[in-house]
Design a protein around this motif. Structure first.
Motif, short mmCIF file in Angstrom:
data_model
loop_
_atom_site.label_atom_id
_atom_site.label_comp_id
_atom_site.label_asym_id
_atom_site.label_seq_id
_atom_site.Cartn_x
_atom_site.Cartn_y
_atom_site.Cartn_z
N UNK A 21 0.83 -1.22 0.00
CA UNK A 21 0.00 0.00 0.00
C UNK A 21 0.85 1.26 0.00
N UNK A 22 1.95 1.23 0.74
CA UNK A 22 2.86 2.38 0.78
C UNK A 22 3.53 2.57 -0.58
N UNK A 23 3.99 1.48 -1.18
CA UNK A 23 4.69 1.56 -2.47
C UNK A 23 3.79 2.13 -3.55
N UNK A 24 2.54 1.65 -3.60
CA UNK A 24 1.65 2.03 -4.70
C UNK A 24 0.81 3.26 -4.40
N UNK A 25 0.70 3.63 -3.12
CA UNK A 25 -0.02 4.84 -2.76
C UNK A 25 -1.50 4.82 -3.04
N UNK A 26 -2.11 3.65 -3.14
CA UNK A 26 -3.53 3.57 -3.49
C UNK A 26 -4.44 3.53 -2.26
N UNK A 35 6.10 6.16 7.50
CA UNK A 35 7.48 6.55 7.75
C UNK A 35 8.35 5.33 8.05
N UNK A 36 7.84 4.38 8.85
CA UNK A 36 8.61 3.18 9.15
C UNK A 36 8.88 2.35 7.89
N UNK A 37 7.85 2.24 7.07
CA UNK A 37 8.00 1.46 5.84
C UNK A 37 8.98 2.14 4.89
N UNK A 38 8.85 3.45 4.73
CA UNK A 38 9.76 4.17 3.83
C UNK A 38 11.19 4.09 4.32
N UNK A 44 16.99 -1.01 3.07
CA UNK A 44 17.23 -2.25 2.31
C UNK A 44 17.49 -1.99 0.82
N UNK A 45 17.40 -0.71 0.43
CA UNK A 45 17.59 -0.35 -0.98
C UNK A 45 16.66 -1.18 -1.86
#
Length: 353
Positions: A21-26, A35-38, A44-45
């Motif tokens: 959900x964070x990656x795709x922003x939907x 913030x933790x996920x980002x 981890x690059x």
């Protein structure tokens, strides 16, 4: 080993679904969780595996946008809005320059057929010179999901544009209403044959006819390209052989800004000696000296409408094509005297065919 979504989820202390959900922003994610996920993504690059995603879903989350000339202010602003609107839909946007060369469109079409991109947005300058022409009519190969933008006339696939005939007619009518009678256009067909040039010239001629003004072919200035350099060369040659007109209506803001500079160099006052108008309402036109009168339309809305049609085409390749014309308006600024006229004709409703 390449880090996975599960690796990111473990590091951030969340579920893989939350990472997605964070990656795709939907889907909304609480700021502290995001913030933790980002932070985990950065630590981890993490790089999305588009190939794996495509194998699983048949979609890669990547589309291609092809514009004829990325050096213009119009293309820069339009590409910006496409990228922003694409990201809002979870798409990456690959931006290409075709330079009006069909073989570059062929390469993009091949990528779409190879499923390296999910869909295409093409801006051909003429149908005859576009790869789309090979896919029109009975027995032709089907197009991958494609939306055209611009003025080319076709019924093969979805299209978004502005009514250039009506817009040029409205701008010319504005110039006539401010007292201009000898009006030159810059970007007419001749050295460069494009659908936009033909349609804007048609609108200009219609407005002259409606005002009872004669059509003078000498006032239709053709340029080798719709660029600042080509406009300076074309108008410079025009002024060597013709007296100064009452107005220059340039078919792009980039050409209009170039003409403003050329006139300033020659000591010609705008709008006292000659009016200057453009088309597109790009940001520099608002800060020109004097500020530029121009045809405006919603560039962000243009991109959003196009991508909505592309998403629908990706979902259903067999649905009937749609053509959407966005509203336009004449924005009157100091380069033509700064007096708004004919408000009833400067706003037009969206039309679909």
């Amino acid at each position: 080993m390449r880090p996975t979504v599960k690796d990111v989820a473990t590091r951030a202390g969340v579920s893989p679904k939350t990472v997605s959900n964070v990656i795709h922003g939907r889907v909304y994610v609480r700021p502290e969780t995001r913030e933790r996920v980002e932070r985990a993504l950065a630590d981890l690059d993490y790089v999305p595996n588009l190939v794996a995603r495509g194998l699983r879903s048949g979609r890669y989350g990547l589309i291609a946008l092809a514009l004829p000339d990325l050096s213009t202010a119009y293309s820069a602003e339009l590409a910006h809005h496409f990228v922003e609107e694409g990201h809002a839909r979870g798409w990456g946007v690959q931006v290409e320059e075709t330079a009006a060369e069909p073989h570059r469109e062929v390469e993009l079409l091949s990528r779409a057929r190879s499923q390296l991109v999910d869909g295409l947005v093409l801006n051909p300058v003429s149908l005859e010179d576009s790869v789309v022409a090979d896919h029109v009519g009975e027995g032709r190969a089907p197009l991958p999901p494609t939306v055209l933008i611009g003025e080319v006339v076709q019924d093969r696939t979805d299209q978004v544009g502005v009514d250039s005939v009506a817009a040029a007619r409205d701008m010319t009518a504005h110039l006539v209403a401010t007292g201009r009678r000898r009006i030159a256009v810059v970007g007419a067909p001749g050295l460069m044959e494009t659908a936009a040039a033909r349609q804007r010239t048609e609108g200009y001629r219609r407005a002259l006819a409606e005002a009872g003004l004669p059509h003078d072919p000498a006032l239709e200035v053709s340029a080798a390209a719709w660029t600042t350099e080509a406009a300076v060369a074309a108008v410079g040659d025009f002024l060597e052989r013709e007296p100064l007109p009452d107005a220059f209506f340039c078919f792009t803001d980039s050409m209009a800004l170039a003409v403003l500079g050329l006139l300033w160099q020659r000591g010609v006052r705008v709008p006292q000696d000659v009016a200057v108008a453009g088309f597109d309402d790009v940001a520099p036109s608002r800060y020109a000296v004097p500020p530029l009168t121009t045809v405006a339309f919603d560039l962000r809305g243009f991109a959003a409408t196009t991508l909505d049609l592309l998403a629908a085409r990706i979902e259903d390749r067999d649905r009937a094509p749609r053509r959407v014309l966005l509203p336009h308006r004449v924005v009157v600024r100091e380069s033509t005297g700064g007096v708004p006229v004919r408000p009833a004709r400067t706003e037009r409703a969206t039309a679909e065919a």
